[in-house]
Design an enzyme around this catalytic site. Sequence first.
Site, PDB file in Angstrom:
ATOM      1  N   CYS A   4       0.835  -1.198   0.000  1.00 18.62           N
ATOM      2  CA  CYS A   4       0.000   0.000   0.000  1.00 18.62           C
ATOM      3  C   CYS A   4       0.878   1.260   0.000  1.00 18.62           C
ATOM      4  O   CYS A   4       1.791   1.400   0.819  1.00 18.62           O
ATOM      5  CB  CYS A   4      -0.897  -0.041   1.240  1.00 18.62           C
ATOM      6  SG  CYS A   4      -1.725   1.496   1.577  1.00 18.62           S
ATOM      7  N   ASP A  30      -0.872  16.813  -1.033  1.00 18.20           N
ATOM      8  CA  ASP A  30      -1.232  15.953  -2.159  1.00 18.20           C
ATOM      9  C   ASP A  30      -0.286  16.222  -3.324  1.00 18.20           C
ATOM     10  O   ASP A  30       0.091  17.375  -3.581  1.00 18.20           O
ATOM     11  CB  ASP A  30      -2.684  16.215  -2.581  1.00 18.20           C
ATOM     12  CG  ASP A  30      -3.238  15.084  -3.428  1.00 18.20           C
ATOM     13  OD1 ASP A  30      -4.054  14.306  -2.925  1.00 18.20           O
ATOM     14  OD2 ASP A  30      -2.825  14.971  -4.602  1.00 18.20           O
ATOM     15  N   HIS A  46      -3.616   0.755   8.740  1.00 17.97           N
ATOM     16  CA  HIS A  46      -4.182   0.481   7.409  1.00 17.97           C
ATOM     17  C   HIS A  46      -5.588  -0.109   7.516  1.00 17.97           C
ATOM     18  O   HIS A  46      -5.776  -1.152   8.131  1.00 17.97           O
ATOM     19  CB  HIS A  46      -3.307  -0.510   6.630  1.00 17.97           C
ATOM     20  CG  HIS A  46      -3.903  -0.865   5.297  1.00 17.97           C
ATOM     21  ND1 HIS A  46      -3.527  -0.238   4.134  1.00 17.97           N
ATOM     22  CD2 HIS A  46      -4.887  -1.734   4.950  1.00 17.97           C
ATOM     23  CE1 HIS A  46      -4.254  -0.722   3.128  1.00 17.97           C
ATOM     24  NE2 HIS A  46      -5.080  -1.634   3.602  1.00 17.97           N
ATOM     25  N   ASN A  88     -13.287  10.226  -0.087  1.00 13.36           N
ATOM     26  CA  ASN A  88     -13.833   9.424  -1.181  1.00 13.36           C
ATOM     27  C   ASN A  88     -13.849   7.961  -0.734  1.00 13.36           C
ATOM     28  O   ASN A  88     -12.852   7.467  -0.192  1.00 13.36           O
ATOM     29  CB  ASN A  88     -12.967   9.588  -2.438  1.00 13.36           C
ATOM     30  CG  ASN A  88     -12.983  11.010  -2.953  1.00 13.36           C
ATOM     31  OD1 ASN A  88     -14.018  11.674  -2.916  1.00 13.36           O
ATOM     32  ND2 ASN A  88     -11.839  11.498  -3.418  1.00 13.36           N
ATOM     33  N   HIS A  99      -6.558   3.028   1.228  1.00 14.32           N
ATOM     34  CA  HIS A  99      -6.123   3.198   2.629  1.00 14.32           C
ATOM     35  C   HIS A  99      -6.817   4.493   3.041  1.00 14.32           C
ATOM     36  O   HIS A  99      -6.595   5.536   2.405  1.00 14.32           O
ATOM     37  CB  HIS A  99      -4.592   3.297   2.678  1.00 14.32           C
ATOM     38  CG  HIS A  99      -3.997   3.579   4.016  1.00 14.32           C
ATOM     39  ND1 HIS A  99      -2.874   2.911   4.496  1.00 14.32           N
ATOM     40  CD2 HIS A  99      -4.321   4.489   4.975  1.00 14.32           C
ATOM     41  CE1 HIS A  99      -2.559   3.389   5.694  1.00 14.32           C
ATOM     42  NE2 HIS A  99      -3.407   4.358   6.001  1.00 14.32           N
ATOM     43  N   HIS A 101      -8.207   7.925   3.926  1.00 14.19           N
ATOM     44  CA  HIS A 101      -7.570   9.243   4.000  1.00 14.19           C
ATOM     45  C   HIS A 101      -8.633  10.310   3.820  1.00 14.19           C
ATOM     46  O   HIS A 101      -9.678  10.072   3.195  1.00 14.19           O
ATOM     47  CB  HIS A 101      -6.468   9.407   2.952  1.00 14.19           C
ATOM     48  CG  HIS A 101      -6.920   9.116   1.554  1.00 14.19           C
ATOM     49  ND1 HIS A 101      -7.083   7.830   1.075  1.00 14.19           N
ATOM     50  CD2 HIS A 101      -7.274   9.944   0.530  1.00 14.19           C
ATOM     51  CE1 HIS A 101      -7.505   7.884  -0.176  1.00 14.19           C
ATOM     52  NE2 HIS A 101      -7.637   9.157  -0.535  1.00 14.19           N
ATOM     53  N   HIS A 103      -9.174  14.230   2.436  1.00 15.21           N
ATOM     54  CA  HIS A 103      -8.647  15.365   1.687  1.00 15.21           C
ATOM     55  C   HIS A 103      -9.029  16.644   2.427  1.00 15.21           C
ATOM     56  O   HIS A 103     -10.199  16.826   2.800  1.00 15.21           O
ATOM     57  CB  HIS A 103      -9.275  15.436   0.294  1.00 15.21           C
ATOM     58  CG  HIS A 103      -8.963  14.262  -0.584  1.00 15.21           C
ATOM     59  ND1 HIS A 103      -8.035  14.322  -1.599  1.00 15.21           N
ATOM     60  CD2 HIS A 103      -9.454  12.998  -0.596  1.00 15.21           C
ATOM     61  CE1 HIS A 103      -7.982  13.144  -2.214  1.00 15.21           C
ATOM     62  NE2 HIS A 103      -8.835  12.331  -1.614  1.00 15.21           N
TER      63      HIS A 103
HETATM   64  P1  5GP Z   1      -8.414   9.277  -3.612  1.00 10.96           P
HETATM   65  O1  5GP Z   1      -8.556   9.356  -5.103  1.00 10.96           O
HETATM   66  O2  5GP Z   1      -8.123   7.856  -3.178  1.00 10.96           O
HETATM   67  O3  5GP Z   1      -9.522   9.901  -2.836  1.00 10.96           O
HETATM   68  O4  5GP Z   1      -7.149  10.145  -3.243  1.00 10.96           O
HETATM   69  C1  5GP Z   1      -5.831   9.721  -3.428  1.00 10.96           C
HETATM   70  C2  5GP Z   1      -4.981  10.958  -3.478  1.00 10.96           C
HETATM   71  O5  5GP Z   1      -3.626  10.568  -3.319  1.00 10.96           O
HETATM   72  C3  5GP Z   1      -5.076  11.719  -4.801  1.00 10.96           C
HETATM   73  O6  5GP Z   1      -5.546  13.053  -4.562  1.00 10.96           O
HETATM   74  C4  5GP Z   1      -3.649  11.683  -5.339  1.00 10.96           C
HETATM   75  O7  5GP Z   1      -3.283  12.903  -5.979  1.00 10.96           O
HETATM   76  C5  5GP Z   1      -2.838  11.431  -4.088  1.00 10.96           C
HETATM   77  N1  5GP Z   1      -1.586  10.745  -4.351  1.00 10.96           N
HETATM   78  C6  5GP Z   1      -1.397   9.650  -5.146  1.00 10.96           C
HETATM   79  N2  5GP Z   1      -0.098   9.280  -5.143  1.00 10.96           N
HETATM   80  C7  5GP Z   1       0.558  10.157  -4.328  1.00 10.96           C
HETATM   81  C8  5GP Z   1       1.930  10.288  -3.931  1.00 10.96           C
HETATM   82  O8  5GP Z   1       2.823   9.529  -4.331  1.00 10.96           O
HETATM   83  N3  5GP Z   1       2.232  11.322  -3.083  1.00 10.96           N
HETATM   84  C9  5GP Z   1       1.267  12.171  -2.622  1.00 10.96           C
HETATM   85  N4  5GP Z   1       1.679  13.150  -1.792  1.00 10.96           N
HETATM   86  N5  5GP Z   1      -0.035  12.074  -2.970  1.00 10.96           N
HETATM   87  C10 5GP Z   1      -0.383  11.079  -3.822  1.00 10.96           C
HETATM   88 ZN    ZN Z   2      -2.113   1.134   3.809  1.00  9.10          ZN
END
Ligand code: 5GP
Ligand code: ZN
Length: 115
Positions: A4, A30, A46, A88, A99, A101, A103
């Site tokens: 992950c 992000d 996790h 989300n 995992h 999170h 925003h």
């Molecule tokens: P989700 O789409 O799961 O709600 O959000 C995942 C978030 O993780 C996205 O906004 C994406 O830009 C961010 N993200 C993906 N890979 C990385 C990374 O390697 N580093 C950072 N800082 N953010 C990441």
């Molecule tokens: Zn994880």
Amino acid sequence: MCDCLFCKMVKGEIPVNKLYEDEDFIVIKDINPEPKVHYLMIPKEHYANLTELNDERAVKIGKGLKILSTTIALEKLNLKEGFRVVANTGDWGGQSVHHLHFHLLGGEKLTDKMG
Ligand code: 5GP
Ligand code: ZN
């Protein structure tokens, strides 16, 4: 070994610039900020998303949301005009990293109101 992305960040296997860390959470910028102020609050434990909360996790998340809204949003980032917190959840909810999170979005007036 856990595959992950966020677990690797939590464990320090991938270097990240942390805005905040305590025993339960890290907060990082992000990689693809949208809007211009965009941070992620990631629990160190996790589990996939909000559907996997139990009582113990819910207490930690409550404390985390308080820290995110006060210490981080107001004190560290000065988002006094307002901000948005989003989790989300699942494929139809637009979750890409499975995992949990949150925003933290702000720094400009957010127009795409949902709900
Ligand atoms: P989700 O789409 O799961 O709600 O959000 C995942 C978030 O993780 C996205 O906004 C994406 O830009 C961010 N993200 C993906 N890979 C990385 C990374 O390697 N580093 C950072 N800082 N953010 C990441
Ligand atoms: Zn994880």
